[in-house]
Design an enzyme around this catalytic site. Structure first.
Site, PDB file in Angstrom:
ATOM      1  N   ASP A   1     -12.428   8.950   8.464  1.00  0.00           N
ATOM      2  CA  ASP A   1     -12.009   8.565   7.109  1.00  0.00           C
ATOM      3  C   ASP A   1     -12.434   7.128   6.806  1.00  0.00           C
ATOM      4  OD1 ASP A   1     -10.904   9.002   4.617  1.00  0.00           O
ATOM      5  OD2 ASP A   1      -8.896   8.388   5.218  1.00  0.00           O
TER       6      ASP A   1
ATOM      7  N   GLY B   1       0.824  -1.203   0.000  1.00  0.00           N
ATOM      8  CA  GLY B   1       0.000   0.000   0.000  1.00  0.00           C
ATOM      9  C   GLY B   1       0.855   1.250   0.000  1.00  0.00           C
ATOM     10  N   GLU B   2       0.261   2.327  -0.549  1.00  0.00           N
ATOM     11  CA  GLU B   2       1.003   3.572  -0.621  1.00  0.00           C
ATOM     12  C   GLU B   2       0.036   4.742  -0.549  1.00  0.00           C
ATOM     13  OE1 GLU B   2       4.453   5.687  -3.419  1.00  0.00           O
ATOM     14  OE2 GLU B   2       3.488   3.793  -4.028  1.00  0.00           O
TER      15      GLU B   2
ATOM     16  N   LYS C   1       4.489   0.296   8.350  1.00  0.00           N
ATOM     17  CA  LYS C   1       4.141   1.580   7.742  1.00  0.00           C
ATOM     18  C   LYS C   1       5.303   2.546   7.950  1.00  0.00           C
ATOM     19  CE  LYS C   1       0.375   4.969   7.577  1.00  0.00           C
ATOM     20  NZ  LYS C   1      -0.963   5.317   8.119  1.00  0.00           N
TER      21      LYS C   1
ATOM     22  N   GLY D   1       3.221   8.104   3.072  1.00  0.00           N
ATOM     23  CA  GLY D   1       3.881   6.900   3.545  1.00  0.00           C
ATOM     24  C   GLY D   1       3.611   5.694   2.677  1.00  0.00           C
ATOM     25  N   LYS D   2       4.313   4.612   2.992  1.00  0.00           N
ATOM     26  CA  LYS D   2       4.171   3.344   2.294  1.00  0.00           C
ATOM     27  C   LYS D   2       4.021   2.239   3.320  1.00  0.00           C
ATOM     28  CE  LYS D   2       7.023   4.794  -1.652  1.00  0.00           C
ATOM     29  NZ  LYS D   2       8.225   4.490  -2.472  1.00  0.00           N
ATOM     30  N   VAL D   3       3.314   1.180   2.934  1.00  0.00           N
ATOM     31  CA  VAL D   3       3.098   0.039   3.817  1.00  0.00           C
ATOM     32  C   VAL D   3       3.699  -1.195   3.144  1.00  0.00           C
ATOM     33  CG1 VAL D   3       1.416  -1.367   5.046  1.00  0.00           C
ATOM     34  CG2 VAL D   3       0.977   1.072   4.715  1.00  0.00           C
TER      35      VAL D   3
END
Length: 448
Positions: free
Chosen positions: A137, A18-19, A40, A23-25
């Site tokens: 969210d 994920g991105e 993360k 940030g990126k995961v």
């Protein structure tokens, strides 16, 4: 950050899963135990503003503290955290499955599965709200599904922009949202947030209602060409559900959760959870067909013949303020058919004319025991009362038919008044003609 890199000295990254904007995961493996985790990593290279940099760092720190505080089976668990070359890192449990957005790409969920998923989401939100945390969210990308297809386990992710109503630390108490800023995904923002008001538990309930509808339709319910159009739809346009959703057992639930006024929504996620828990998900509901119960059913539908009759009746009464009423069917009485010849009669019915002759229930029961010929309908044509004979053989020819004296006093009064009314009408017409002639004569003399 390259895959296969060792983070915090014990987490080896395997693949990017994920991105986001900041940030990126990564999917990573704990080297000593072999446990799979989600790491993360905050990405700040593209941020130039010092103020913005501080805000992103503060939000990341707040998210770590919130996830650590919200320990619940349906909220992703924080395992570890730390700094790697001045880069903040958060290590969470790895959920082996897919997010709700990926699941809906294959098609909608049925009602039973939707109910099962949202009972778990509401459980997670109840824990967060009880501790003063508003997610703010909620969207398909932040809902993870794992396990069996028809009985998934749900995990709520990403509290990065959560609002803390009851802070327990200096980081949580620090205001991070600028005045007038709108945070969240446009398609799921409650109207009050769009208007600049603070998010509340009711705001999360609004997003829950939209997510329910999206699960049943496999498409977003509110979406514009741009963010501004989407915002305006939340504020001004009513939510229009597809027919199969509006007529389902979840239709009224979604409509109430998505009310424009927060006060008209459910009082809490617990109230909505209890309602969903009591719903009966039969096979008909799984197929999305209308069912009995607290569903919003459409008004009575007319058959094609009824629709034509209804339309014709309304078209012939353009100035009437009375609603259309179906003529009551009675084996003994029918309305008077009346041809108005200018006598000024009031439209009435056979039942109204026969009120003085109406029998009590005891007299009616006695008369029913005796065999009597059925009463023929009264027909009033050209103001002449006649009895319509049911038998064609016994019916005399039109030339030989004579009016029969009526025993009804109201009919007799109408018969007596008819000649007088007609005579008065003729006198008025003749008087008008005479006046016109007098005016013409006066004009001719004045011209000479």
């Amino acid at each position: 950050m390259d895959e296969g890199r060792l983070l915090l000295g014990r987490y080896e990254t395997q693949s990017l899963i994920g991105e986001g904007g900041y940030g990126k995961v990564y999917k990573a493996r704990q080297t000593s135990t072999g446990q799979w985790v989600a790491v993360k990593v905050l990405s700040l290279d593209h941020i130039k503003s010092r103020k913005r940099l501080d805000e992103v760092n503060a939000r990341f720190q707040r998210e770590m503290e919130l996830v650590a505080r919200l320990r619940h089976p349906n909220i992703v668990t924080l395992i570890d955290s730390g700094l790697e070359e001045e880069t903040r890192i958060m290590v969470m449990e790895y959920v082996d499955g897919e997010n709700l957005q990926q699941r809906l790409a294959r098609g909608p969920l049925d009602i039973a599965l939707t109910r099962r998923v949202f009972l778990q989401i509401l459980d997670a939100l109840a824990e967060a709200h009880a501790k003063g945390v508003i997610h703010r969210d909620l969207k398909p990308g932040n809902i993870m599904l794992s396990g069996r297809e028809n009985r998934p386990t749900v995990k709520v992710l990403d509290f990065g922009i959560a609002r803390v109503c009851a802070p327990v630390s200096e980081t949580e108490a620090r205001p991070l949202t600028q005045q007038g800023a709108v945070l969240g995904t446009p398609s799921y923002l409650a109207p009050e947030i769009v208007l600049g008001k603070p998010a509340s538990a009711a705001s999360d309930l609004y997003a829950i209602g939209l997510l329910m509808a999206e699960c049943l339709a496999a498409r977003r319910m509110i979406e514009g060409e741009n963010s501004v159009q989407t915002f305006m739809k939340h504020v001004h346009e009513p939510l229009v559900l597809p027919e199969h959703i509006a007529n389902s057992v979840l239709g009224p639930v979604i409509e109430r959760a998505c009310a424009k006024d927060p006060a008209q929504r459910f009082a809490s996620v617990d109230e909505l959870h209890d309602l969903l828990d009591e719903l009966d998900c039969s096979e008909a509901e799984r197929l999305g067909r209308p069912q009995s119960g607290p569903s919003v059913l459409p008004e009575k539908r007319h058959e094609p013949e009824e629709e034509l009759a209804f339309a014709s009746t309304q078209a012939m009464r353009p100035f009437s303020n009375e609603p259309h009423r179906e003529t009551p069917k009675s084996p003994e009485r029918t309305p008077i058919a009346r041809h108005d010849s200018g006598a000024g009669f009031c439209a009435t019915s056979a039942l109204e004319l026969d009120k003085p002759q109406r029998k009590t229930s005891s007299e009616t029961s006695k008369s029913n025991d005796e065999e009597q010929p059925p009463s023929a309908p009264i027909v009033l044509l050209n103001n002449k009362p006649e009895r319509a004979q049911r038998s064609a053989a016994a019916d005399p020819s039109p030339g030989d038919r004579k009016p029969r004296a009526s025993s009804n006093p109201q009919l007799r009064e109408l018969e007596a008044r008819a000649p007088t009314v007609q005579t008065n009408a003729r006198i008025r017409v003749l008087t008008l003609i005479l006046l016109i002639l007098i005016v013409l004569v006066v004009l001719l003399f004045s011209l000479r």
